[in-house]
Design an enzyme around this catalytic site. Structure first.
Site, short mmCIF file in Angstrom:
data_model
loop_
_atom_site.label_atom_id
_atom_site.label_comp_id
_atom_site.label_asym_id
_atom_site.label_seq_id
_atom_site.Cartn_x
_atom_site.Cartn_y
_atom_site.Cartn_z
N GLY A 48 0.79 -1.22 0.00
CA GLY A 48 0.00 0.00 0.00
C GLY A 48 0.82 1.27 0.00
O GLY A 48 0.27 2.36 0.05
N CYS A 49 2.13 1.14 -0.05
CA CYS A 49 3.01 2.31 -0.11
C CYS A 49 3.53 2.45 -1.54
O CYS A 49 3.93 1.47 -2.15
CB CYS A 49 4.19 2.14 0.85
#
Length: 145
Positions: A48-49
């Site tokens: 998710g980064c």
């Protein structure tokens, strides 16, 4: 030596200008020890980064037998590395229960992060916190079958 959360909060309060705060974030990231290549594994990668972020969780028993977690991390982006420093300062050395009860939004609000990070960095920050909370929940469940 990396800064603790109270030092980070005090410095953010002292610095009025966000350009100075960004420089401080970068400095926080630079102070963190780098992870070795062996530690930068897919299993340690935070999903998710946009930038690459790795978090390593270690768990010990506290004096009362409850799990206490410590974190170390790394990123390939300087500002994100500073965010990793804030997150590790916020959560390292706390019990799993304390981690789950921490009002992260309040602390991030004190720092003013929600108003000054890009949506991608905000999502990455939430992903790091989510990963830490998941690790804390799993440690708590393992300690209390």
């Amino acid at each position: 030596m990396t800064a603790n959360l109270s030092e980070i909060l005090e410095t953010f309060e002292f610095l009025d200008d966000w350009e100075d705060r960004y420089k401080y974030l970068i400095d926080l990231g630079r102070e963190m020890p780098d992870l070795s290549a062996d530690e930068k594994t897919d299993a340690n990668k935070v999903r998710g980064c946009v930038s690459q972020v790795w978090l390593i969780t270690s768990i010990e028993k506290g004096t009362d037998g409850s799990p206490v977690l410590a974190f170390k991390g790394d990123s390939d982006a300087l500002i994100v590395q500073g965010l990793v420093a804030i997150v590790t300062a916020l959560f390292s050395g706390k019990s799993a229960r304390e981690i789950l009860e921490t009002d992260v939004e309040e602390i991030f609000s004190q720092l003013g992060l929600q108003d000054h990070l890009t949506p991608q960095r905000s999502n990455g920050l939430r992903s790091m916190v989510g990963r830490i909370r998941t690790d804390a929940q799993q440690a708590l469940e393992a300690a209390c079958p």
